[in-house]
Each structure stands twice: as C-alpha cells, then as structure tokens.
Motif scaffolding. Structure first.
Motif, PDB file in Angstrom:
ATOM      1  N   LEU A 185       5.836   4.255  -4.425  1.00  0.00           N
ATOM      2  CA  LEU A 185       6.384   3.597  -3.399  1.00  0.00           C
ATOM      3  C   LEU A 185       5.684   2.304  -2.775  1.00  0.00           C
ATOM      4  O   LEU A 185       6.294   1.630  -2.323  1.00  0.00           O
ATOM      5  N   ARG A 186       4.341   2.585  -3.038  1.00  0.00           N
ATOM      6  CA  ARG A 186       3.542   1.389  -2.496  1.00  0.00           C
ATOM      7  C   ARG A 186       3.751   0.207  -3.666  1.00  0.00           C
ATOM      8  O   ARG A 186       3.423  -1.058  -3.093  1.00  0.00           O
ATOM      9  N   TYR A 187       3.713   0.298  -4.970  1.00  0.00           N
ATOM     10  CA  TYR A 187       3.707  -0.641  -5.901  1.00  0.00           C
ATOM     11  C   TYR A 187       5.140  -1.414  -5.608  1.00  0.00           C
ATOM     12  O   TYR A 187       5.240  -2.544  -5.800  1.00  0.00           O
ATOM     13  N   SER A 196       6.957  -4.798 -15.947  1.00  0.00           N
ATOM     14  CA  SER A 196       6.642  -6.186 -14.979  1.00  0.00           C
ATOM     15  C   SER A 196       6.734  -6.301 -13.969  1.00  0.00           C
ATOM     16  O   SER A 196       6.621  -7.251 -13.099  1.00  0.00           O
ATOM     17  N   LEU A 197       7.167  -5.085 -13.143  1.00  0.00           N
ATOM     18  CA  LEU A 197       7.691  -5.085 -11.798  1.00  0.00           C
ATOM     19  C   LEU A 197       6.249  -5.132 -10.934  1.00  0.00           C
ATOM     20  O   LEU A 197       6.485  -5.863  -9.930  1.00  0.00           O
ATOM     21  N   VAL A 198       5.049  -4.798 -11.271  1.00  0.00           N
ATOM     22  CA  VAL A 198       3.821  -4.741 -10.339  1.00  0.00           C
ATOM     23  C   VAL A 198       3.549  -6.352 -10.354  1.00  0.00           C
ATOM     24  O   VAL A 198       3.164  -6.531  -8.923  1.00  0.00           O
ATOM     25  N   ARG A 209      -4.370  -4.440  -1.262  1.00  0.00           N
ATOM     26  CA  ARG A 209      -5.353  -3.361  -1.291  1.00  0.00           C
ATOM     27  C   ARG A 209      -4.880  -2.078  -1.060  1.00  0.00           C
ATOM     28  O   ARG A 209      -4.981  -0.856  -1.757  1.00  0.00           O
ATOM     29  N   TRP A 210      -4.260  -1.985   0.260  1.00  0.00           N
ATOM     30  CA  TRP A 210      -3.641  -0.677   0.848  1.00  0.00           C
ATOM     31  C   TRP A 210      -2.720  -0.257  -0.127  1.00  0.00           C
ATOM     32  O   TRP A 210      -2.466   1.071  -0.322  1.00  0.00           O
ATOM     33  N   ARG A 211      -1.874  -1.240  -0.797  1.00  0.00           N
ATOM     34  CA  ARG A 211      -0.853  -0.673  -1.723  1.00  0.00           C
ATOM     35  C   ARG A 211      -1.442  -0.324  -3.258  1.00  0.00           C
ATOM     36  O   ARG A 211      -0.688   0.017  -4.030  1.00  0.00           O
ATOM     37  N   GLY A 212      -2.697  -0.484  -3.313  1.00  0.00           N
ATOM     38  CA  GLY A 212      -3.285  -0.095  -4.628  1.00  0.00           C
ATOM     39  C   GLY A 212      -3.185  -1.141  -5.792  1.00  0.00           C
ATOM     40  O   GLY A 212      -3.271  -0.692  -6.805  1.00  0.00           O
ATOM     41  N   LEU A 213      -2.764  -2.470  -5.325  1.00  0.00           N
ATOM     42  CA  LEU A 213      -2.408  -3.557  -6.254  1.00  0.00           C
ATOM     43  C   LEU A 213      -3.466  -4.118  -6.559  1.00  0.00           C
ATOM     44  O   LEU A 213      -3.223  -5.285  -7.467  1.00  0.00           O
TER      45      LEU A 213
END
Length: 430
Positions: free
Chosen positions: A266-268, A49-51, A11-15
């Motif tokens: 950076l987060r993702y 595809s990296l997420v 969640r913090w990373r926005g994922l």
C-alpha cells in the motif's frame, strides 16, 4: 506545490534504501530534475518497475521534474547488474519497438504539462552517434579498471565471466547521467539498490568533467514476505501491458497479496494518504479475513495502470465468481473480460436446443459445446453428481432441460460451470 517533504514521504513509505549525503539539501533547495532509466529488453514494463515509477510520481507531486530515460542505446548492451550470465543481445529494431511500448506506459503515470512537466528521453539519441575513440578518450580515461572491479555489478560476475561489452555498461550509464545533466539539468539519479555502483560512477564522471555536484537515491528491491521475487506468478511475470496480463488477472494478482505484505505494498504502490493506509493497516489486523486492504490496493493500482472502465469490469467479474453478483448484472465490458479469461465458444441456438422442447436448452449440449464435458455421457454424470451450474446457479440432477430465454445474458452469452473452479463462456447465435 511544495518541494520540501518528499524525502520524508519516501522514507515513510519505505522507498529509500540509500542516498548520497546532499540529497536532503538538494531536494529542499527548490525544484530539481531527477531521472530513472528503464531497460527496453521487452515491449512492456512489469510490476517490478512500479516502485521506481512511483518514486518519480512522488517527486513530481512535490514540485520536482521527473525524467524517464528509455535505454534505447544501453539496451543494445545489457546491464550486468543482478545477472549471473550474459544477456541475449537485441537487434536495433527490437530495442526501438520495445522503447515505444515503454514510452506509452510511462505516460499513464507522469504529467507532461505544467511547471514540473515530465520529460522522456531515449539514450540512443546520444549513444548511437558516439565514436569509440572519442568515448574512450573523453570518458574512459576518468575510470580505472580497479575502480570498476570494485563495483558489485562487475565483481559478482568475475568468477562466471563477464564480457568486455557488459563490463563497459557502467561507463555508458555514467555518460547518460552526464548528458542528462547537460541537456535537462538533471542532478539526481534514482534506481534500485543494485544500481548504486553505476549511479555513483555517473556522479564521479560529472564531478571530473563538469566540476558539478550530483546525487543518488536508491530504492529497495522488492520481495514477498516469503523471500520470493515480487511480480512473478506461476504464469510468469505480471505485465503492465493488458495484452500480456489482462486487467482481470492484474487485479487478481494484487487481490491475492498476503497479509504480511499488504501494508508495505500500500505504501509502495498507491498514493493513498498516511491516514488512509494506517486505517487499512488497522482493519487488516482486526479482521484479516475481510481483505479490505487487498481490495483497496487492487483497486488503486489497477485503476492507475488500466483505467476506470477496466477496473470496473475486473471487479464485476471478481464479484461474480467470488461474491454474490448476479450474472444478469454483468456488463458488456465484464463479459469481454470473461471471454478473455475463460474458454469461449460461439454456438448456434439450434445446436443447444432440447429435442423435446426447442424453447429450452439441453444441459448436456451446453457442457459439451463449452468443452467442460467430452460427451453426453460425461455430461450426464456431472449433472447427476451435482457438479453443473449455469450462470453460477447450480443445476439439480433433474434440471437437464432449462429455459433458453431465462439464462441468456447480454449479447446472448451464458456461463457454464463444472465444479467450483471450471467455467466456460458461450455466445449463442441465431
């Protein structure tokens, strides 16, 4: 490793885009197995595809088991999600070749040893042997046409038309979830936000056929701050395969991230800590021209995808072109990058020699041999205009004849430049 906290991390990373109600309890109750499917429509994954890959990485770091599913079977059909027209069908041989390439790329990110060792599966193992009548009787009976028409992946295609082949894709993906639960104990499926309908169909099938509970978690579809699709450049998609997107071009892609996007990326895409990322956020706000966050992003992702040596070479070439690195400091790996990125030619030493002094090179001949000038006359005009450089050192109008030994780099290379952006690499033989 602790199995708690991974949902807070995501969640913090926005994922996290959406998830079923029981996900938090399932993740906190102990190690679980979670899977993501990868469509083998090409021999390489791209940065889009990296997420989902990074979500698997985070789950494994928190003690859960990631399962990467290559769609060797479903790749024969094609997922209609997010598509406005029918996909071109691939042959069995094409799908198998693409699946092998994706297998190799996923192994760079996931640990296949230890208590939470990752697993890789190919749904061709259970979809290829299926008999149509058995599948329709055992699986198809659990889904009404009305239920399937409500799913966005189908509904969005109704006006343009959708074939029966793609219409059934949802059932195949649901069956994948069922099979992975039975084979590997998978209870969580992950995917992009456009996969919600397909994933929840699998949850419904597991409930109906096995009387068991399963969960879904989707991630946001990534775009740039301008609304463009992430991972696309003027040259096309940015691939993880070094033969399709070189490590240098890959590094430059991340280095070119806009300030408005770099905090999210950076987060993702990195495993940098919250403290490290927030420090980089502050540096971007205070001194955006230094592009410290972009450099950290480019280094982290390039290292993970292509390795330390490729990163070092990409950084060297980047610093040579855009910073103050001397040409003599370029390593063999960096020169190999230049050979791939810039026009390259091999030329005999005597073909470059000055007619008045064999120990010197004729700048006109360097320009013509490199393809930066069409003729000696064009080369002369460039030199008189001050638009010529050798190893990034600008030549004056009177510098036509230059010391040969003084400009040759490792392996007999020399970098010839025209203007600020056009460069070529020569390898001098003999």
């Amino acid at each position: 490793m602790q199995t708690t906290g991974v949902l807070d991390e995501l969640r913090w990373r926005g994922l996290v885009h959406q998830h079923t109600d029981g996900v938090a309890d399932a993740l906190a109750s102990g190690p679980i197995s979670a899977y993501i499917g990868f469509d083998p429509t090409g021999s390489s994954l791209h940065v889009g595809s990296l997420v989902p890959i990074m979500v698997l990485v985070h789950l494994q770091r928190h003690g859960h088991r990631p399962v990467a599913l290559v769609g060797g079977g479903t790749g024969m059909i094609g997922d209609p999600s997010g598509k406005t027209s029918e996909r071109q069908l691939l042959t069995t041989e094409q799908v198998a070749e693409n699946a092998r390439g994706i297998h190799a790329q996923l192994e760079r990110f996931l640990d296949f040893s230890g208590p939470s060792a990752a697993r890789m599966r190919d749904n061709a193992a259970w979809l290829t042997p299926l008999h149509l009548v058995d599948f329709l009787r055992d699986v198809g009976k659990h889904f009404t046409v009305n239920y399937m028409l409500q799913k966005e992946s189908v509904r969005s295609r109704m006006e343009a038309g959708i074939s029966f082949t793609e219409f059934t894709y949802m059932l195949l993906q649901a069956y994948d979830f069922l099979e992975l639960r039975r084979r590997d104990g998978v209870t969580l499926q992950l995917g992009g936000s456009d996969q919600w309908g397909n994933i929840t169909a699998g949850i419904e099938l597991i409930r109906r056929m096995d009387g068991a509970e399963a969960h879904a978690l989707t991630m946001p579809l990534v775009t740039t701050s301008s609304g463009a699709k992430f991972g696309k450049t003027e040259a096309g998609a940015v691939w993880l395969d070094a033969n399709r997107t070189s490590p240098y071009a890959f590094y430059q892609f991340w280095l070119g991230t806009e300030d408005a996007d770099v905090e999210r990326y950076l987060r993702y895409y990195t495993l940098l800590s919250r403290q490290e990322i927030e420090s980089l956020d502050a540096e971007t706000s205070a001194a955006p021209e230094r592009r410290v966050a972009q450099q950290a992003l480019a280094r982290d992702v390039t290292r993970r995808v292509h390795g330390e040596a490729a990163l070092a070479a990409a950084e060297q070439v980047s610093t040579f072109f855009f910073g103050g690195l001397e040409a003599s400091a370029l390593s063999e790996d960096a020169l190999a990058v230049l050979r791939a990125e810039a026009p390259f030619a091999e030329v005999a030493r005597e073909a470059l020699a000055s007619e008045t002094d064999p120990a010197r090179f004729d700048a006109f001949k360097l320009l013509v041999a490199s393809g930066l000038a069409a003729s000696n006359g064009a080369a002369k005009r460039l030199l008189e205009q001050g638009g010529v450089s050798v190893n990034k050192r600008k030549l004056a109008a009177g510098d036509r004849h230059i010391s040969a030994d003084g400009v040759l780099l490792r392996g007999g290379h020399v970098v010839v430049g025209k203007g600020k952006r056009d460069y070529a690499l020569l390898r001098v033989t003999g």
